[in-house]
Design an enzyme around this catalytic site. Structure first.
Site, PDB file in Angstrom:
ATOM      1  N   ARG A 308      15.678 -41.422  10.163  1.00  0.00           N
ATOM      2  CA  ARG A 308      15.851 -40.219  10.970  1.00  0.00           C
ATOM      3  C   ARG A 308      15.123 -40.355  12.315  1.00  0.00           C
ATOM      4  O   ARG A 308      15.611 -39.860  13.329  1.00  0.00           O
ATOM      5  CB  ARG A 308      15.382 -38.972  10.205  1.00  0.00           C
ATOM      6  CG  ARG A 308      15.756 -37.671  10.878  1.00  0.00           C
ATOM      7  CD  ARG A 308      15.669 -36.465   9.949  1.00  0.00           C
ATOM      8  NE  ARG A 308      16.847 -36.296   9.112  1.00  0.00           N
ATOM      9  CZ  ARG A 308      17.951 -35.614   9.485  1.00  0.00           C
ATOM     10  NH1 ARG A 308      18.030 -35.024  10.658  1.00  0.00           N
ATOM     11  NH2 ARG A 308      18.983 -35.526   8.671  1.00  0.00           N
ATOM     12  N   GLU A 720      14.260 -27.076  10.016  1.00  0.00           N
ATOM     13  CA  GLU A 720      13.390 -28.070  10.631  1.00  0.00           C
ATOM     14  C   GLU A 720      13.328 -28.033  12.164  1.00  0.00           C
ATOM     15  O   GLU A 720      12.253 -28.151  12.745  1.00  0.00           O
ATOM     16  CB  GLU A 720      13.806 -29.482  10.189  1.00  0.00           C
ATOM     17  CG  GLU A 720      13.604 -29.748   8.717  1.00  0.00           C
ATOM     18  CD  GLU A 720      14.243 -31.049   8.279  1.00  0.00           C
ATOM     19  OE1 GLU A 720      13.522 -32.047   8.206  1.00  0.00           O
ATOM     20  OE2 GLU A 720      15.455 -31.074   8.029  1.00  0.00           O
TER      21      GLU A 720
END
Lengths: 779, 478
Positions: A308, A720
């Protein structure tokens, strides 16, 4: 739908009725479990003797690795994490023995009677040490587009640099806890705070040596998780299950705050090196980024987290030639783990640092350089891994936020302030976030639900997601009520339970609402079809001359009716009683898998994300250049939540995420000593933001008219992404520090920008200014 | 002397007899006591050290005019005997019998002030105490009240909004209606001293100074506490068995305040939050320092005497007492003596107090009109953080702008709070200008050899210590 209803547990929260693991009442035979952990970062377990501890008052069991009936493993992906250390310990705080006794005090007394000796081995405690001894956890990975090396040779300007970003502790208010209750035969019921109950179930079954059908994991709510209980909630569950299995009694293990902080993993520290080439306008031509992360002692999710980071080191910017190389390093620290953003913040910090430096190099406003480099709407809109940035909201967010935050006029005010003040300086920064939504391990993008309607017209929703404060259950309640056309108080969301919905994915990757919401909707669609068929039949029975088709049946305002003949209607509750009499099943599962995603991990190309979430923030700070103290004066955030299912919850997520990001960027500093002991092991020394550390003027808005075609009811996850808006604070501080040398010298800066980092950076700037001045004098 | 304690909980007097109770000891915390009761599990343990506020409860105390004063406290730092004669209020007590939420609870629901909910009971209790304060708190007061409650989910904004919405300036609720009855119950609990002896512990709460001094003479190795917010950590974090504690919190004489034109004398048992009100106008430097002393829940329990007695290297109040030229008044059965604040501390956690001496009070001389006094705290976080470097400075200038007297007291720069003597000597008699101050900054490097620790490197401490002098000059030059 789209209403600001309160959190489904709000009234339970404020009255103290809401139950957490340590509040669960249980039988008089309940035992307390304690984990005895390694005092060494790296050592061989030379010998141990548990006999004295076993005989201690109140003690029922003392276990070591040999006592584990099943596999001594709790690695979620790679099996490199023993449940209890055997032979060797590889970090301070690694579980070695387990004790069960009547009371915590008895456990602690027994711990002192465990006779164990270690032969210390050399520990590796930093990325630099790991690099020096080539202690890679796995092979390096690259992701690239174009030819960055060649491009860098022909660009007008090149900057190179290094950035260190710090670890961070989740600091969920409820420390890790689990209650395991043995049943008959192989049965084990585990009540714990896991973000991933299906995985907890798997691991508990494996350590106990039983099959999954016999293990039930239930999670009512979690007192905060933020990724820290995605895999590491499993550990305490396994430990309590082992003790419950060994003693035949219910056993509760709750980690004391310091133990939790010492034993569990943190956000990965990163050491990033970069080289960026750009033209005279500040437009990026080529970027090379080398990402190094500190994984700690085991794999956990470190590769997914690094992946990520690789996907997000472009943040919001188009870079024609990009080369990313990533290495995950193994150290003798607790295995680092998921933490809101999951590598994204570390990747973005590097890119935001680059952009900031490009602007400073060219003496331009940083927002101008950001704007120039944003992904385009129709061109320059493909990421370095080949996914098109669709529904790009960056230009809109920028235009609207620049205006609402009065960026330009405040820039002038800040400059004037800085010219007039020697000892305090202000700084201003805008940063964007573009965050890919989906698990990058594609098969994880699935969810299940089980919806039951009772014959009094009330509805119980089960789904695979976990409520950890983010309001997931509230949104599921809203979705179920909207789909069935009933009032919200008829719907209750059950505790998440592996016996209701099996084989689920973690509530993570910001995907909870999108996926579970779709699964709940899917279950209700099945039920509505059955109900519509039956209700249409009932209408037609009464008056066969009129034909009601099941397709005309509508569910609204607690009534089921024929949309073509509105006098044909029945109260929802009455209808449900009829369904049971007419032998219609009122229970259905639902399922969802995210469509349209997939990518080639080997080549690093494809469409890993269903869509992108976007947000932007402008932060202004005041820095006392004599003490390093920072005051957050104002923050404006504009965030894209699509057609928000619950704007109050989404704004709460944005405010909370941002403040968490501010913590990571400013006061939250993890320190280990030379022997690998965590020095910041309690809130005495680890400082998360308080109510007085938030912006004095805090303006959070959702982007309007921003429906998202790729998620339920046009919504977009929040979760997030807002954390990464904390970077605006970090760069505003840098801007203020830079003002000390009138923006003529690039400040040295790392993350978090603690008062110490700030003061040392300023001291360094002042030193360089003095050197320059004396040089000029001598010249 | 009684060996049991009594307090009011759930509208009834509850008595705990430590002789008969097998589970509870005199150092059992109120948190652990409450969590042992099935109906009071709303109170949460977040850290067991007073740094998170999840365990916040409210203690009601009878005032001289028979009203009840409500204070938010961290129940994890309170030993059971400390609530003797007081009312214990937990989150479970807030709802009306009808089920109607208390105004602070309703405001939290309406403002979306809870997410995971674990910190919420503590926050609700902090808001309840603020509500009962009966004023309309400013944004700053709300922030101050909440600085001791950590929340990791919300970013606090909705909680601040809930506080502003709920605190209507009246403070009326069902507690107001029940207050006379509760006051009667509290009044029925005898205010005698307490002496609890168990198998492994002795806990005394003398009612007078004389009783206390006799005990200290008889049991010279006992721990003297007054608030015990620091000592409590030895129980809650280190799991020590404290064998003998003398708790001075019941001694009325230690809570007295006196003074006149020349000085203010504050009893050692006056709580920090009370001290703040006493010194707010006349000793602003001390007030300033106390605003960043721990958090309100701790200031509501901790005392001036306790803070001085612990003699921590940072010593929140000590540098500032040095700057004010304060005297610490000690009494033993041999007599009473005054010790200057700057000679009171003699080493790492070592003071001039003799084992038989009790810290009675602090005498603060009122500073001359020409004195400029400022205090500073360099800490990673503004609130509820221990200083990396703290400082309290005082300068007296004559008519020509020359330094006639100067005190530069530092915490965090040595094993104990200490003055920068060579910098002081240099500046004495000098003109108070930047050039002289910059010279003096170099001398501060010579006055101290700070260490590197978890709170900051030696280099950072050196730079901060130098800078603070310049900061002081910049704030007093005009």
């Amino acid at each position: 739908m789209h209403q600001q209803i309160p959190h489904e547990s709000a009234a339970l929260h404020v009255t103290g009725e809401a139950l957490y693991i340590d509040d669960l009442s249980s039988s008089p035979s309940l035992l307390v479990g304690r984990v005895v952990s390694s005092p060494h970062a790296h050592a061989r377990i030379a010998s141990y003797d548990l006999t004295k501890a076993m005989k201690a008052p109140g003690v029922v069991a003392v276990l070591c690795a040999k006592d584990i009936p099943g596999h001594n493993q709790m690695g979620p992906v790679v099996k490199d994490e023993p449940c209890l250390a055997s032979g060797e310990v590889s970090f301070v705080g690694q579980a070695v023995f387990l004790i069960a006794a009547k009371t915590d005090a008895q456990c602690r007394a027994a711990e002192k009677l465990i006779d164990v000796s270690y032969e210390p081995l050399h520990p590796i405690l930093t990325i630099d040490e790991a690099v020096a001894s080539n202690n890679l956890l796995g092979p390096a990975r690259t992701m690239q587009r174009g030819d960055a090396d060649t491009a860098l040779r022909s660009v007008a300007h090149v900057i190179k640099g290094e950035l260190r970003t710090g670890a961070a502790e989740h600091w969920y208010l409820e420390s890790q806890a689990s209650l395991s209750v043995p049943g008959e035969g192989d049965e084990m019921a585990v009540y714990c705070g896991s973000q991933h109950p299906s995985e907890t179930q798997t691991l508990v079954a494996e350590v106990l040596g039983v099959r999954k059908k016999d293990v039930v994991v239930e999670v009512r709510r979690i007192g905060g998780a933020f990724g820290g209980k995605e895999t590491q909630g499993n550990h305490v569950a396994c430990w309590s299950a082992l003790l419950a299995h060994a003693t035949g009694c219910p056993v509760k293990v709750r980690l004391f705050r310091d133990d939790d902080m010492i034993m569990t993993g943190k956000r990965h520290r990163f050491l990033t090196r970069y080289e960026a080439g750009f033209d005279n306008e500040g437009i990026l031509q080529a970027v090379k980024i080398e990402l190094n992360s500190d994984a700690g002692a085991a794999t956990d999710l470190s590769f997914a987290i690094m992946e990520r980071a690789m996907f997000h080191c472009d943040n919001a910017y188009f870079v024609p030639h990009m080369h990313v190389v990533a290495r995950v390093w193994k150290t003798n620290l607790p295995s680092n783990t998921a933490f809101r953003g999951f590598g994204g913040p570390q990747g973005m910090a590097a890119m935001e640092s680059i952009i900031d430096r490009v602007a400073r190099f060219l003496h331009k406003d940083t927002s101008e350089i950001r704007h120039k480099n944003f992904y385009g709407l129709n061109s320059n809109n493909t990421t370095h891994y080949g996914q098109t940035v669709e529904e790009n909201r960056l230009p809109r967010l920028f235009d609207e936020l620049m205006e609402s935050s009065e960026y330009y006029s405040r820039r002038v005010t800040v400059q004037a302030y800085n010219a007039a003040n020697e000892f305090t300086k202000k700084g201003l920064a805008l940063t964007p976030v573009k965050f890919g939504i989906s698990f990058t391990t594609t098969f994880l993008n699935q969810a299940g639900a089980l919806v039951s309607i009772y014959n009094d017209g009330t509805v119980l929703v089960n789904h695979g997601g976990i409520e950890m404060g983010q309001g997931l259950h509230t949104k599921m309640q809203q979705i179920a009520a909207a789909e069935l056309g009933i009032s919200i108080d008829r719907v209750r969301v059950n505790a998440t339970n592996t016996s209701k919905v099996p084989n689920t994915s973690a509530t993570a990757a910001s995907s909870g609402t999108d996926m579970n919401g779709a699964a709940v909707k899917n279950a209700i669609e099945t039920l509505k079809l059955r109900i519509a068929e039956c209700v249409a039949g009932m209408f037609n029975e009464k008056n066969p001359s009129l034909k009601t088709s099941k397709d005309d049946i509508r569910f609204e305002s607690d009534v089921i009716f024929d949309s073509k003949h509105s006098e044909r209607k029945i109260d929802f509750a009455e209808a449900m009683a009829q369904m049971v009499l007419r032998q219609v099943s009122l229970s259905s599962t639902g399922y969802f898998r995210t469509p349209g995603i997939g990518w080639d991990r080997e080549k690093g190309v494809g469409t890993p994300f269903r869509y992108f979430a976007f947000g932007m923030a402008v932060s202004e700070v005041l820095v006392d250049t004599l003490t390093g103290a920072t005051t957050l004066l104002r923050t404006d955030i504009l965030h894209d939540a699509g057609d928000s299912i619950n704007p109050a919850i989404d704004i709460g997520q944005i405010e909370g995420g941002y403040v968490q990001g501010v913590g990571w960027c400013t006061t939250e500093e993890i320190k280990w000593d030379d022997a690998g002991n965590l020095m910041t092991h309690s809130p005495d020394t680890y400082k998360i933001p308080t109510a007085r550390d938030i912006p004095a003027d805090f303006r959070v808005k959702l982007l309007e008219n921003a429906t998202n075609p790729n998620a339920i009811h046009g919504s977009k996850t929040v979760a997030e992404p807002p954390l990464m808006l904390g970077l605006s604070t970090w760069l505003a501080i840098k801007d203020a520090v830079s003002a000390v040398a009138n923006h003529q010298i690039e400040p040295e800066f790392s993350l978090p920008a603690t008062n110490e980092v700030i003061l040392l950076s300023i001291d360094n700037l002042r030193g360089q200014m003095k050197a320059r001045a004396s040089k000029q004098v001598s010249a | 002397m009684k060996s049991s304690i009594a307090f009011v909980l759930d509208g009834k007097v509850v008595e705990i007899d430590f002789d008969r109770s097998s589970q509870l000891t005199p150092t059992t915390t109120v948190l652990n006591y409450l969590r042992g009761l099935p109906q009071h599990r709303g109170v949460k343990e977040g850290c067991a050290e007073g740094d998170c506020g999840a365990c916040t409860i409210v203690v009601g105390e009878l005032t001289a005019n028979r009203t009840i004063e409500y204070r938010a406290v961290d129940s994890c730092l309170l030993f059971l005997p400390m609530i003797h004669g007081k009312q214990l209020i937990t989150v479970e007590n807030l709802q009306e019998l009808s089920g109607k939420l208390h105004p602070v609870q309703q405001a939290m629901v309406d403002a979306h002030g809870s997410q995971c909910g674990f910190c919420t009971p503590g926050i609700v209790m902090t808001l309840f105490a603020l509500y009962k304060g009966g004023s309309r708190p400013s944004k700053d007061e709300i922030g101050d009240a909440l600085a001791g409650n950590l929340c990791r989910c919300t970013g606090y904004e909705p909680i601040l909004k809930a506080a502003a919405a709920a605190c209507d300036g009246q403070g009326r609720d069902h507690f107001s209606a029940d207050e006379a009855g509760i006051a009667e119950l509290l009044g029925s609990i005898a205010p005698d001293g307490i002496s609890i002896s168990t198998e492994s512990q002795r806990y005394d709460q003398p009612a007078t100074v004389n009783e206390c001094l006799l005990l200290m003479e008889k049991l010279p190795d006992s721990l003297i506490v007054n608030g015990a917010t620091d000592v409590a950590l030895r129980v809650t974090k280190k799991f020590e068995n404290l064998h003998h504690i003398i708790d001075c919190s019941r001694i009325a004489e230690l809570r007295s305040v006196s003074g006149g034109d020349r000085s203010l004398t504050i009893g050692a048992g006056v709580r920090i939050s009370e001290v703040m009100e006493l010194v707010r106008n006349d000793f602003p430097g001390l007030y300033q320092m106390l605003t960043v002393f721990a958090a309100r829940q701790i200031r509501n329990v901790a005392t001036l005497g306790g803070n001085i007695g612990t003699a921590s290297p940072i010593g929140d109040s000590l540098p500032v007492l040095m700057a004010y030229g304060a005297e610490i008044i000690l009494r033993s059965r041999r007599g009473t003596r005054h010790v200057k604040a700057d000679s009171f501390v003699q080493g790492y956690r070592k003071t001039d107090r003799q084992p038989d001496e009790l810290i009675m009070a602090v005498m603060l001389p009122r500073p001359s009109a020409s004195a400029r006094i400022q205090t500073y705290k360099v800490s990673k976080r503004r609130d509820l953080d221990i200083a990396t470097v703290s400082a309290a400075f005082r300068v007296d200038l004559d008519k020509q702008g020359m330094v006639s007297d100067i005190t530069l007291a530092y915490g965090g720069m040595a094993a104990y709070t200490k003055r920068a003597s060579s910098a002081e000597a240099f500046l004495s008699g000098k003109h108070w200008d930047r050039k002289q101050v910059e010279e003096a900054q170099n001398l501060i490097d010579k006055d101290f050899s700070p260490i590197s620790d978890v709170r900051g490197s030696a280099e950072f401490r050196r730079i901060a210590a130098r800078n603070l002098l310049l900061k002081f000059w910049s704030e007093t030059k005009g």
